[in-house]
Structures are given as structure tokens and as C-alpha cells.
Write a protein that holds these residues in place. Structure first.
Motif, PDB file in Angstrom:
ATOM      1  N   ASP A  59       0.829  -1.210   0.000  1.00 48.31           N
ATOM      2  CA  ASP A  59       0.000   0.000   0.000  1.00 48.31           C
ATOM      3  C   ASP A  59       0.862   1.257   0.000  1.00 48.31           C
ATOM      4  O   ASP A  59       0.591   2.212  -0.738  1.00 48.31           O
ATOM      5  CB  ASP A  59      -0.910   0.023   1.240  1.00 48.31           C
ATOM      6  N   GLN A 106      -6.979  10.325  -3.417  1.00 51.43           N
ATOM      7  CA  GLN A 106      -6.673   9.031  -2.804  1.00 51.43           C
ATOM      8  C   GLN A 106      -6.044   9.206  -1.415  1.00 51.43           C
ATOM      9  O   GLN A 106      -6.348   8.458  -0.493  1.00 51.43           O
ATOM     10  CB  GLN A 106      -5.745   8.229  -3.725  1.00 51.43           C
ATOM     11  N   TYR A 116      -7.772   7.617   1.732  1.00 53.03           N
ATOM     12  CA  TYR A 116      -7.010   6.563   2.406  1.00 53.03           C
ATOM     13  C   TYR A 116      -6.894   6.848   3.904  1.00 53.03           C
ATOM     14  O   TYR A 116      -7.141   5.973   4.733  1.00 53.03           O
ATOM     15  CB  TYR A 116      -5.617   6.418   1.789  1.00 53.03           C
ATOM     16  N   ARG A 167      -4.076  -0.654   6.950  1.00 57.31           N
ATOM     17  CA  ARG A 167      -4.570   0.708   6.702  1.00 57.31           C
ATOM     18  C   ARG A 167      -4.534   1.551   7.976  1.00 57.31           C
ATOM     19  O   ARG A 167      -4.174   2.724   7.938  1.00 57.31           O
ATOM     20  CB  ARG A 167      -5.997   0.652   6.152  1.00 57.31           C
TER      21      ARG A 167
END
Ligand SMILES: [Zn+2]
Length: 674
Positions: free
Chosen positions: A480, A507, A511, A537
Motif C-alpha cells: 500500500d 486518494q 485513504y 490501513r
């Protein structure tokens, strides 16, 4: 390795599909509990040749035949429970009672999860119907419809299943990742039985040779159990465990090999068949090497014991299948990325000694899924990067796909659901999301899959499993971060992948908002984060938040009593992504278990209770189901009066209940206990 979509957001899809969605196409199928069921289109199927369509048909059949393998892998009682409840569902006379409706919902939930544990949280799903109703309902139907073992009475069946269904303390978790306990004995999955974590580690520790530069994927295709006091592997193969289903898979694969697009692809399929027959993991490596080298065929597939997320020790693989074919237009995007793979590797912020001198065979394409099976169904990834064996990836490269039509279905189904209005700070963020959200989402998946997982190298002598249970979240974090770091690089605008220097911000915002706040909609109050992608994440978002605090790079602002993520300096966020990537790469390259554990335990696991509570309350008001599953299209052979195949039809009108009952009837050859 797989990518899973974010908590849904309402982005308009403007850029991703060349085949505009059919306005009349009905993406929504059903909603229950925390699940919505969607339908996906298969654009371009009609344009394939007859031979190609036939191949998709055979591979689709093979994809469906493995369904029960996964059910049994997830828990040894799953098939018994499903068969019992489906018998009740189909044979009960009064289908209007409140308890019956609750049983229907429970069945829908376990169909979605391929078993009694939630597909995402891995917690046992508790039925809303009562144990009394269950007993009466099972007793009321003809006992020949029930999955009774030899000599078992209906009463015994009920007594066996009642605690498993209704006692929250029996088999509470499918895959336990909690530190400090025996991960094997506390996990309810069926990869191990009667063995402790220590026995498992000793068993495989003895097999492993640290000097082997081409190690097989130890334990991948077997159950580890005890016979006469000895620890033994029961291998999944023809004539072995799951043999009946594997034989059917092989039968369809043989037909598929007969209509393969070229000799290489035929050889790929035949090697897989050989592996299913001999169960030898060396043959599996051979298959993977051939598979990764098939770059020209339009149709491609995953079929087999593939991902190890379901095993707390990351060795045993669940059965899955995904049939797909290339979308030539959209693939141009990923080809540009692949062609520049070396530039990305050379310019990444990681230490030079952890970089690959030559990045080999990073191939990537955009595909449309034609069929989902096993662990890719009903819940499905949006990107896949295989094979998983590190040495094969290093030597032969890996294949990476972004699944376009699945993303399309997500986007189309979430239009106007109010999510961005609720959770984004201002119109600036919302407008960016609308303008660039889909594109940057897809591009992040592309970068994650084509470059992220394939980047970097292990230092000589580093055990690829050194990070143990922290290996998966660390690997996903790495992939990621690689994608995030480069999304903000001017190179992407230069390559024509992004329209302008503003786009990446869409993004970045999404995110961090997701990692810090909105993905918590998937977590029950009071629970920790378990799933590898969710851990990664939160790790990234919390780490960036903390490190950027002094300079106010990212802050949590309040408006009308609600908290929002606000990014004050996107440049600096990018630098922080780079800094963390360098750290993570070092941990991976050197197998620094302690550092990996500390990062994950500090940033990725624990949930901020205040934020969690608030996010759940705000999300509840939107009435959006946080998880999505899919129904497959139905393929049927069209034949002339001589039985010759003249076409393959695709139809989209099968419902969710209908599909599962059909699969359970037509693709269910395994014994109830394996
Ligand atoms: Zn990944």
C-alpha cells in the motif's frame, strides 16, 4: 495476495470503464444483516470466440466444484450445519413464521461467509432464531433429508449442533490472531486438529532447510492432525482429503485444457491437473512458474489452494477460484506501469541494499471477472497478485490483476449513498473524490499489485516467514505504501496515468479517512482489528497522524460535534509515506520480527474507542451495509440437434437464495465430515 475494497464511498465512475454501464442493469440483488449482495456484468463476453466462451464455461464449472472444500476448511461442522439448515429451509411447511424468517437470514449470512464465522470479522455469527425452534424444525422434517452420519439419530444431530450454533463460547473465532495465546487451538478453522501451535511449528520447523533457495510452500495443501499420537499431514488431492470434489475439478479442467487458447496455456492447466493428482508441492511450484509465464492468453484463471489468510500461521491455503479475461483497453494503464517498473524500484525511498537490481517480469492487466468461486465468492477481492512464493516471484515475476467489472459494480451500487457527505471535511475533498476518486482508487490498486508486492528483496539468509503472524499486515502495508508514495509522484502525470498534480490528493484523503475512521464501521464495538488489510490501513493512517502531529500535517477537526480528518499538507503526507515505507522495507528485508510486531501492535490493532463509537453512530444513520457479496452470472451451453456446442449463453437473473441452493444441490459431492 489480494486487495480488498475500502468501505464504500460514493464516487462517480467516470474514467474506469470503456463499456458504459447498461443503465437498466440491476446491480443490487439483496440486503440483509451487514451485507448487500450485488451482481456484476461481464462486458465483452459476447465478443469472445466460441472456443474461448467454452473454456470459460468449463473453468466456471471447476470454480463452483470447489465450494464445499472451502466450507469444510473454514470449520469441520460447516457442511453439516449448512446441509441441516438447507433441509429445514426447503422442507418446512410454515415458511411465514418469525423464526423461519430468522433462519432464512442466518442461512443468507452463512452462505456469504462460507460457514458459521463472519467472512471479515471471523467471529461466529449468532442465529436470531431460538434453539427450541431449531430442535422442532429439524424434528419436523423427513430424517432422510438430514446429513446424518452412520448410526446417528436426529436427536444426536441436534445435540451435536446446538452448542456450535447457539453457545457463543464454543468456537467463537475462525482465525485467532490475538497475541499471547495458542493460535492453533483457539482458532475454529479446520486446517489443524488435535495439535498445538508448538507441535505445528516443530513439525514444519524440522522440514525447513534454511539454505534451500527454492523452498516449497510447506503445509499449503493439507490438514495437520494426529493419528496414533503422531502428527501427520492429510493431503488435499485426488484419492486424498477432499478427493471427491478435486476429482470433479480435474474433470472440468481436462475439458478446459481441450479448448485452451494455445499450447502453453494447455500445459499450465495440465500441470495443475498433475498437482491435483499427486498433491506434490514441487509440482505446484512448477504450475506456478508456467502460469506466471503465460502472458499472452486472453483468458486466465486462479484455481486451487492459494491464499493463506485463513491460517493464523500463514501456511495453509484456502481453496479459491477466479475466472477472468483481459480488458485490452484498460490494460494499457497497467502496461505503462509495468514498463516503468525498474524506474519505480530505483527511485523508491527504501535503502539501496533492499532494492531489486532488476525487477523481473512484473506483468499487470485489467481484467473482467467471469466467475467467482471458493474464497473469492460471494465476497471477492478487487485485485490479485500471484503466485505467493517469494522465490518464484523473485526469479520469474508475478502476475497482477485489477478486476474492473467488480469495481464497477461497487461504484454503481454506491452512487449517492451519502457516505462522502457524512465523512469528508468539505466540498473540496468531495469534489476531488467525485473527479478523481475512481481513477486514483484503481491506480492505487494497480500500483499495490503490479509494483508494491513485487518490489524490494530479502537479504540473503532471511527467512521469508520470519515475521510470522505479523507477516501479512506488514506485507500489505508495504504494498500500500509503495502505491501511495508513487501516486503523489509527478512521474505519474508525466506518464499520462494521472491527469494533473491535484488528482493524487483524492486518494490520500480517502485513504487516511478510511484508515483512521471509516473502516471502523466494519468493527464491532469493543473489538480489536484482526484482518490484515484493515490492520495495514490503520497502521499507515495512525503512524502518519502521529508523526505529522508536531507540524500539524494531518489533524482531527471538529464541526457541529463531529470529527473529521483534515489534511493540511499533502506534500508532507507523501514524505511520511516514504519514510514509513523505508522502515517497513527494512523490517521485511531483514526479517526483524520485533520491529514488525511493535509497529503492528502499537498502530494497527487497538481501536480508538471514542472515534469508533462516533463513526458507528454516524454510519448507522446512513443505513449502508458495510460488506458486499456477489452473485455469479449463469452460463449455459447452447447445442444443436446433434449435441454440438454452438454458443455459450450468459444470464444475470439468478437470485441469491436460488444460486446457493442450486450450488448446494449440484456441486456438493463431499462427505459431511472429511
Ligand atoms: Zn496486497
Amino acid at each position: 495476495m489480494i486487495s480488498i475494497l475500502f468501505a464504500c464511498s460514493g464516487n462517480k465512475s467516470e474514467t474506469q470503464s470503456n463499456t458504459p454501464p447498461i443503465d437498466s442493469f440491476d446491480y443490487k440483488v439483496d440486503t440483509f444483516a451487514d451485507i448487500k449482495i450485488l451482481r456484476y456484468r461481464v462486458p465483452g463476453f459476447e465478443n469472445l470466440t466460441l472456443k474461448q466462451k467454452e473454456m470459460i464455461y468449463y473453468l466456471s464449472q471447476a470454480a463452483t466444484e470447489g465450494r464445499d472444500i472451502l466450507w469444510d476448511q473454514n470449520n469441520k461442522h460447516n457442511l453439516c450445519i449448512r446441509r441441516t439448515l438447507e433441509a429445514v429451509y426447503e422442507n418446512t411447511t410454515d415458511k411465514t413464521s418469525d423464526d423461519f424468517k430468522k433462519l432464512e437470514t442466518y442461512l443468507k449470512r452463512i452462505w456469504m461467509a462460507n460457514g458459521i464465522h463472519h467472512h471479515y470479522s471471523e467471529d461466529k455469527i449468532m442465529p436470531a432464531f431460538t434453539a427450541g425452534f431449531f430442535t422442532d424444525a429439524v424434528k419436523s422434517i423427513d430424517s432422510s433429508k438430514l446429513p446424518l452420519e452412520q448410526g446417528e439419530t436426529v436427536e444426536q444431530l441436534i445435540a451435536k449442533l446446538t452448542p456450535i450454533l447457539f453457545d457463543p463460547n464454543v468456537m467463537p473465532k475462525k482465525t485467532n490472531q490475538e497475541a499471547g495465546v495458542d493460535l492453533i487451538t483457539t482458532s475454529a478453522n479446520n486446517y489443524y486438529e488435535g495439535v498445538t501451535q508448538k507441535e505445528v511449528e516443530d513439525f514444519y520447523g524440522k522440514m525447513k532447510n534454511p539454505n534451500d533457495s527454492t523452498p516449497i510452500s510447506y503445509g499449503l495443501n493439507s490438514k495437520l492432525t494426529k493419528e496414533n499420537g503422531q502428527v501427520v499431514e492429510k493431503v488435499y488431492k485426488v484419492g486424498g482429503m477432499y478427493g471427491a470434489a478435486i476429482e470433479r475439478i480435474v474433470g472440468w479442467l481436462e475439458k478446459a485444457a481441450g479448448v485452451a487458447e494455445n499450447d502453453h496455456q494447455k500445459e499450465v492447466i495440465n500441470t495443475l491437473i498433475r498437482f491435483y493428482r499427486n498433491g506434490d508441492l514441487k509440482t505446484f511450484d512448477e504450475f506456478n512458474i508456467k502460469w506466471v509465464q503465460d502472458l499472452t492468453s486472453q483468458i486466465d484463471f486462479v484455481n486451487g489452494f492459494t491464499e493463506n489468510y485463513g491460517d493464523p500461521l500463514g501456511m495453509k491455503a484456502s481453496w479459491e477460484s477466479l475466472i477472468n479475461f483481459k480488458d485490452p483497453e484498460a490494460t494499457k494503464r497497467t502496461e505503462i506501469i509495468s514498463q516503468n517498473a525498474q524506474w519505480f524500484e530505483d527511485n523508491s525511498p527504501t535503502d539501496k541494499k533492499f532494492k531489486k537490481e532488476t525487477v523481473k517480469g512484473v506483468s499487470a492487466k485489467v481484467i473482467n471477472a467471469a466467475m467467482l468461486g471458493g474464497d473469492c465468492y460471494p465476497s471477492t477481492p478487487i485485485g490479485i497478485n500471484l503466485p505467493n512464493a517469494n522465490w518464484i516471484r523473485a526469479k520469474y515475476g508475478s502476475k497482477s490483476v485489477t478486476i474492473q467489472n467488480i469495481t464497477e459494480a461497487y461504484d454503481q451500487a454506491s452512487l449517492g449513498n451519502g457516505f462522502n457527505e457524512e465523512f469528508m471535511w468539505s466540498d473540496t475533498e468531495r469534489e476531488r473524490a467525485a473527479k478523481y476518486g475512481s481513477l486514483t482508487n484503481n491506480l492505487h490498486t494497480d500500483l499495490h499489485e503490479c509494483l508494491g508486492h513485487g518490489s524490494g528483496k530479502l537479504l540473503p539468509g532471511t527467512d521469508p516467514d520470519a515475521l510470522k503472524a505479523y507477516g501479512s499486515p506488514i506485507e500489505e502495508t508495504r504494498a500500500d505504501l509503495f502505491g501511495l508514495y508513487y501516486l503523489g509522484d509527478p512521474k505519474l502525470v508525466e506518464l499520462g496515468l494521472l491527469p494533473d498534480a491535484e488528482a493524487y490528493k483524492a486518494q490520500y484523503y480517502q485513504y487516511l479517512m478510511n484508515g483512521f475512521m471509516t473502516q471502523l464501521t466494519r468493527i464491532q464495538p469493543g473489538k480489536n482489528i484482526e484482518q490484515a488489510h484493515m490492520r495495514n490501513r490503520q497502521l499507515i493512517a495512525s503512524w502518519v497522524f502521529e508523526k505529522g502531529k508536531a507540524e500539524n500535517v494531518v489533524e482531527l477537526k471538529e464541526k457541529d460535534g463531529k470529527k473529521y480528518i483534515v489534511i493540511n499538507d499533502y506534500e508532507k503526507v507523501r514524505n511520511l509515506f516514504g519514510e514509513l515505507l523505508a522502515q517497513i522495507q527494512r523490517i521485511k528485508s531483514t526479517g526483524d520480527f520485533a520491529a514488525g510486531r511493535d509497529l503492528v501492535e502499537k498502530y494497527a490493532v487497538k481501536v480508538n474507542q471514542d472515534i469508533h463509537k462516533e463513526v458507528l453512530a454516524r454510519y448507522a444513520k446512513l443505513n449502508i451495509a458495510p460488506y458486499s457479496g456477489f452473485v455469479n452470472p449463469v452460463y449455459t451451453l447452447v447445442t444443436d440437434k446433434n449435441g454440438k456446442i454452438t454458443d455459450v449463453n450468459i444470464s444475470y437473473n439468478e437470485g441469491y437464495i436460488q444460486q446457493h441452493l442450486r450450488y448446494s444441490k449440484d456441486y456438493s459431492v463431499l462427505p459431511t465430515y472429511n
